[in-house]
Design a protein around this motif. Structure first.
Motif, PDB file in Angstrom:
ATOM      1  N   LEU A 285       0.838  -1.195   0.000  1.00 63.42           N
ATOM      2  CA  LEU A 285       0.000   0.000   0.000  1.00 63.42           C
ATOM      3  C   LEU A 285       0.878   1.253   0.000  1.00 63.42           C
ATOM      4  N   ARG A 286       0.401   2.279  -0.688  1.00 63.05           N
ATOM      5  CA  ARG A 286       1.144   3.545  -0.679  1.00 63.05           C
ATOM      6  C   ARG A 286       0.176   4.694  -0.934  1.00 63.05           C
ATOM      7  N   PRO A 287       0.221   5.735  -0.091  1.00 60.83           N
ATOM      8  CA  PRO A 287      -0.681   6.874  -0.287  1.00 60.83           C
ATOM      9  C   PRO A 287      -0.160   7.840  -1.348  1.00 60.83           C
ATOM     10  N   LEU A 288      -1.105   8.431  -2.080  1.00 59.06           N
ATOM     11  CA  LEU A 288      -0.825   9.516  -3.017  1.00 59.06           C
ATOM     12  C   LEU A 288      -1.798  10.651  -2.691  1.00 59.06           C
ATOM     13  N   TRP A 289      -1.363  11.894  -2.871  1.00 59.81           N
ATOM     14  CA  TRP A 289      -2.171  13.022  -2.433  1.00 59.81           C
ATOM     15  C   TRP A 289      -2.588  13.888  -3.620  1.00 59.81           C
ATOM     16  N   ILE A 290      -3.892  14.191  -3.680  1.00 61.43           N
ATOM     17  CA  ILE A 290      -4.424  15.053  -4.742  1.00 61.43           C
ATOM     18  C   ILE A 290      -5.328  16.105  -4.117  1.00 61.43           C
ATOM     19  N   SER A 291      -5.058  17.365  -4.426  1.00 59.30           N
ATOM     20  CA  SER A 291      -5.914  18.470  -3.980  1.00 59.30           C
ATOM     21  C   SER A 291      -6.253  19.340  -5.179  1.00 59.30           C
ATOM     22  N   GLN A 292      -6.978  20.412  -4.933  1.00 59.82           N
ATOM     23  CA  GLN A 292      -7.359  21.297  -6.030  1.00 59.82           C
ATOM     24  C   GLN A 292      -6.157  22.062  -6.586  1.00 59.82           C
ATOM     25  N   LYS A 293      -5.036  22.032  -5.876  1.00 59.11           N
ATOM     26  CA  LYS A 293      -3.825  22.675  -6.375  1.00 59.11           C
ATOM     27  C   LYS A 293      -2.927  21.705  -7.139  1.00 59.11           C
ATOM     28  N   THR A 294      -3.298  20.439  -7.156  1.00 58.72           N
ATOM     29  CA  THR A 294      -2.491  19.437  -7.851  1.00 58.72           C
ATOM     30  C   THR A 294      -2.615  19.614  -9.362  1.00 58.72           C
ATOM     31  N   VAL A 295      -1.505  19.615 -10.050  1.00 57.89           N
ATOM     32  CA  VAL A 295      -1.494  19.743 -11.511  1.00 57.89           C
ATOM     33  C   VAL A 295      -1.478  18.342 -12.116  1.00 57.89           C
ATOM     34  N   ILE A 296      -2.494  18.046 -12.931  1.00 53.58           N
ATOM     35  CA  ILE A 296      -2.597  16.732 -13.573  1.00 53.58           C
ATOM     36  C   ILE A 296      -2.696  16.925 -15.082  1.00 53.58           C
ATOM     37  N   TRP A 297      -1.774  16.345 -15.800  1.00 52.10           N
ATOM     38  CA  TRP A 297      -1.807  16.400 -17.267  1.00 52.10           C
ATOM     39  C   TRP A 297      -2.707  15.273 -17.755  1.00 52.10           C
ATOM     40  N   LEU A 298      -3.838  15.628 -18.292  1.00 47.70           N
ATOM     41  CA  LEU A 298      -4.838  14.635 -18.656  1.00 47.70           C
ATOM     42  C   LEU A 298      -4.346  13.654 -19.713  1.00 47.70           C
ATOM     43  N   ASN A 299      -3.429  14.081 -20.548  1.00 47.46           N
ATOM     44  CA  ASN A 299      -2.913  13.171 -21.578  1.00 47.46           C
ATOM     45  C   ASN A 299      -1.781  12.298 -21.051  1.00 47.46           C
ATOM     46  N   GLU A 300      -1.454  12.445 -19.760  1.00 49.73           N
ATOM     47  CA  GLU A 300      -0.386  11.652 -19.171  1.00 49.73           C
ATOM     48  C   GLU A 300      -0.812  10.996 -17.855  1.00 49.73           C
ATOM     49  N   VAL A 301      -2.102  10.741 -17.722  1.00 50.74           N
ATOM     50  CA  VAL A 301      -2.583  10.078 -16.511  1.00 50.74           C
ATOM     51  C   VAL A 301      -2.071   8.645 -16.497  1.00 50.74           C
ATOM     52  N   PRO A 302      -1.324   8.261 -15.475  1.00 52.47           N
ATOM     53  CA  PRO A 302      -0.711   6.915 -15.471  1.00 52.47           C
ATOM     54  C   PRO A 302      -1.740   5.821 -15.208  1.00 52.47           C
ATOM     55  N   ASP A 303      -1.442   4.652 -15.720  1.00 56.27           N
ATOM     56  CA  ASP A 303      -2.247   3.470 -15.440  1.00 56.27           C
ATOM     57  C   ASP A 303      -1.798   2.905 -14.102  1.00 56.27           C
ATOM     58  N   TYR A 304      -2.708   2.859 -13.133  1.00 56.07           N
ATOM     59  CA  TYR A 304      -2.318   2.436 -11.789  1.00 56.07           C
ATOM     60  C   TYR A 304      -1.808   0.991 -11.771  1.00 56.07           C
ATOM     61  N   ASN A 305      -2.171   0.197 -12.767  1.00 49.53           N
ATOM     62  CA  ASN A 305      -1.661  -1.179 -12.832  1.00 49.53           C
ATOM     63  C   ASN A 305      -0.165  -1.226 -13.107  1.00 49.53           C
ATOM     64  N   SER A 306       0.378  -0.129 -13.647  1.00 51.16           N
ATOM     65  CA  SER A 306       1.804  -0.088 -13.962  1.00 51.16           C
ATOM     66  C   SER A 306       2.655   0.282 -12.753  1.00 51.16           C
ATOM     67  N   TRP A 307       2.016   0.747 -11.687  1.00 51.02           N
ATOM     68  CA  TRP A 307       2.768   1.122 -10.488  1.00 51.02           C
ATOM     69  C   TRP A 307       3.212  -0.120  -9.726  1.00 51.02           C
ATOM     70  N   ASP A 308       4.310   0.009  -8.997  1.00 49.63           N
ATOM     71  CA  ASP A 308       4.798  -1.123  -8.208  1.00 49.63           C
ATOM     72  C   ASP A 308       4.251  -1.089  -6.787  1.00 49.63           C
ATOM     73  N   PHE A 309       3.135  -0.441  -6.606  1.00 51.12           N
ATOM     74  CA  PHE A 309       2.461  -0.378  -5.304  1.00 51.12           C
ATOM     75  C   PHE A 309       0.957  -0.320  -5.523  1.00 51.12           C
ATOM     76  N   THR A 310       0.210  -0.571  -4.455  1.00 51.67           N
ATOM     77  CA  THR A 310      -1.247  -0.451  -4.487  1.00 51.67           C
ATOM     78  C   THR A 310      -1.614   0.951  -4.024  1.00 51.67           C
ATOM     79  N   PRO A 311      -2.138   1.793  -4.918  1.00 56.21           N
ATOM     80  CA  PRO A 311      -2.352   3.201  -4.555  1.00 56.21           C
ATOM     81  C   PRO A 311      -3.554   3.415  -3.638  1.00 56.21           C
ATOM     82  N   ILE A 312      -3.355   4.215  -2.607  1.00 58.93           N
ATOM     83  CA  ILE A 312      -4.439   4.758  -1.801  1.00 58.93           C
ATOM     84  C   ILE A 312      -4.459   6.252  -2.118  1.00 58.93           C
TER      85      ILE A 312
END
Length: 516
Positions: free
Chosen positions: A209-236
């Motif tokens: 398990l590993r936490p990730l943090w997203i708020s209204q100030k977080t910058v997310i590039w919609l064309n580069e949203v990662p596939d969570y299956n590619s991560w080496d952790f289980t995202p919270i």
């Protein structure tokens, strides 16, 4: 004297302005706006379940897969803790089954993230990860004592495939991280000795398990949203719904002006007037389009209509009355948007007015926990132990299969639960001995009923959850560890369980007194 009068006038004026800015309509508009952000983030990973952190998080989406209870106080600097009464193991299970999850919360404190997200959940993920690593090492014959490991970095080097290191957000200072890191191994031991089924969680979690943090100030590039299956952790993924500002911002939508309130869903007793998240989302468009002048009356009508609906079906439906705060002006029409104090005539809070009530059967014990709002007519319950202050419409053919024990919360009566436990145990013993299915209910199904079930399990069941008529209880000296293990068993099934410390203390005092 004149200066004192002037300062008092300024104070009263500022309080009046703050009350007007914190109006019900402003709160609902703010929640609605923040919910749009939550929805946008949820759509980035639609396969991941959305979980609300009680109670504030429930306001920010129309539908959640589940809820959880991570307290900010467990992450406060001088109160760092890993609480086994709030293990939230169903969240780990859900994340293991679905490859991760998203948790929604907010705060009025003007911060980007509440402490529940900054520290409580990171501590929780790290402790679980370390416990799982220890379990797997033991299964593989690798017995490396935790005492030999003094830092997260050393642990990570020993097991590169399973990362049990502590992951905190960048804004948590290093001194705080060191303080938390020094307590982690102790918390792992507490978890391991508590009787938690670590094997089941380990089998579900393929990645740590590993936490990730997203708020209204977080910058997310919609064309580069990662596939969570590619991560080496289980995202919270921790979604802080509101903008990080404690300054009221003027906004305009349609023909109405309103003030944005960050973390508006928090502390609902102070502003919601009996409205609940379910009622809010069922009437969202009418409420938002009503405007500040009629919003309060519309909410009152919605709450009363729901109360009548419940009363007609024999469900718990306390009358809600509203007491206006004192005004500094006789022109009351000027303050129509002012928040009001809520008084529930029977001491019941707004959670009861939710439309969805569930019953949680505790394994194969024939024992269940639920709220008094549960529809017993549509269930296979044989007997009911009602611990609410209010009576409910009993639909059982056998009138002796229903017992009402009006138990007060420990905040209002420190010994109410303890006084009533002998009667609860006698009733439970009578019906469980006959193989009947017993439901224990209270106003919310989260506190008093959970504690009563805990006392029943300790007194009448063995450690495997089998009814033994109190044989183990009579022969053994019950300890706090035994009580903690039984509570974890309850929370495994009753995911909404939130027993208060005062009520748990009453259970322990009763059990300790009986086992002498």
């Amino acid at each position: 004297m004149a200066d004192d009068t002037a300062s008092m006038s300024i104070y009263r004026a500022s309080r009046t302005i703050k009350r007007r800015q914190s109006s019900l309509y402003n709160s609902l508009q703010s929640i609605h706006e923040d919910s749009i952000f939550v929805s946008e983030i949820a759509q980035l990973w639609p396969q991941l379940p959305l979980v609300a952190n009680l109670r504030c998080g429930l306001w920010y989406a129309k539908k959640f897969h589940s809820n959880c209870y991570f307290k900010s106080t467990d992450g406060h600097t001088n109160n760092l803790s890993f609480n086994t009464s709030r293990l939230n193991l169903h969240v780990a299970t859900l994340a293991g089954q679905r490859g991760g999850c998203m948790i929604v919360d907010s705060t009025r404190k003007g911060k980007r993230f509440p402490d529940s997200m900054s520290k409580t959940i990171p501590i929780w993920t790290c402790v679980l990860n370390r416990a799982i690593l220890n379990y797997r090492n033991n299964m593989n014959g690798i017995n490396k004592p935790n005492e030999a490991v003094n830092s997260s970095d050393n642990i990570a080097q020993e097991s590169p495939k399973w990362d049990p290191s502590l992951h905190l957000p960048l804004w948590v200072p290093d001194t705080e991280k060191i303080r938390i890191d020094s307590k982690l191994n102790e918390w792992v031991k507490v978890l391991e000795t508590s009787g938690v089924d670590i094997a089941s969680i380990s089998s579900l979690l393929k990645k740590p398990l590993r936490p990730l943090w997203i708020s209204q100030k977080t910058v997310i590039w919609l064309n580069e949203v990662p596939d969570y299956n590619s991560w080496d952790f289980t995202p919270i993924i921790l979604i802080s719904a509101s903008a990080s500002s404690d300054i009221y911002r003027q906004k305009t939508s349609s023909e109405f002006s309103w003030n944005y309130i960050g973390g508006a869903g928090d502390d609902e007793e102070s502003w919601a007037r009996g409205l609940t998240p379910t009622l809010f989302w069922n009437n969202i468009y009418d409420l938002i389009s009503s405007g500040p002048d009629v919003c309060n009356q519309m909410v009152a009508n919605i709450v009363e209509k729901d109360r009548v609906f419940r009363a007609q079906r024999g469900q718990n439906a306390p009358q809600v009355s509203v007491k206006a705060k004192k005004l500094e002006s006789t022109q009351s029409t000027q303050f129509q948007g002012q928040p009001l104090d809520i008084i529930m005539e029977n001491g019941i809070n707004g959670d009861l007015l939710d439309n969805e009530h569930e019953v949680y059967w505790l394994g194969l014990t024939n024992l269940a926990v639920c709220s008094t709002g549960y529809d017993f007519k549509a269930s296979d319950v044989d007997s009911i132990l009602n611990c609410d202050k209010n009576q409910i419409l009993c639909t059982l053919k056998d009138t002796e299969a229903y017992l009402h024990l009006p138990i007060m919360n420990s905040k209002f009566d420190r010994f109410s639960l303890q006084r009533n436990l002998p009667f609860a145990l006698d009733f439970a013993k009578l019906h469980l001995k006959r193989g009947r299915r017993l439901a224990v209910c209270c106003d919310t199904g989260e506190d008093i009923s959970v504690c009563v079930c805990l006392a029943i399990l300790v007194s009448l069941f063995n450690v495997d959850g089998a009814y033994d008529d109190g044989k183990v209880f009579k022969e053994a000296q019950i300890t706090k560890l035994d009580l903690r293990q039984r509570l974890i068993f309850v929370c495994k099934y009753a995911i909404n369980a939130r027993p208060s410390r005062g009520n748990l203390k009453q259970v322990y005092n009763f059990i300790a007194g009986q086992s002498l």
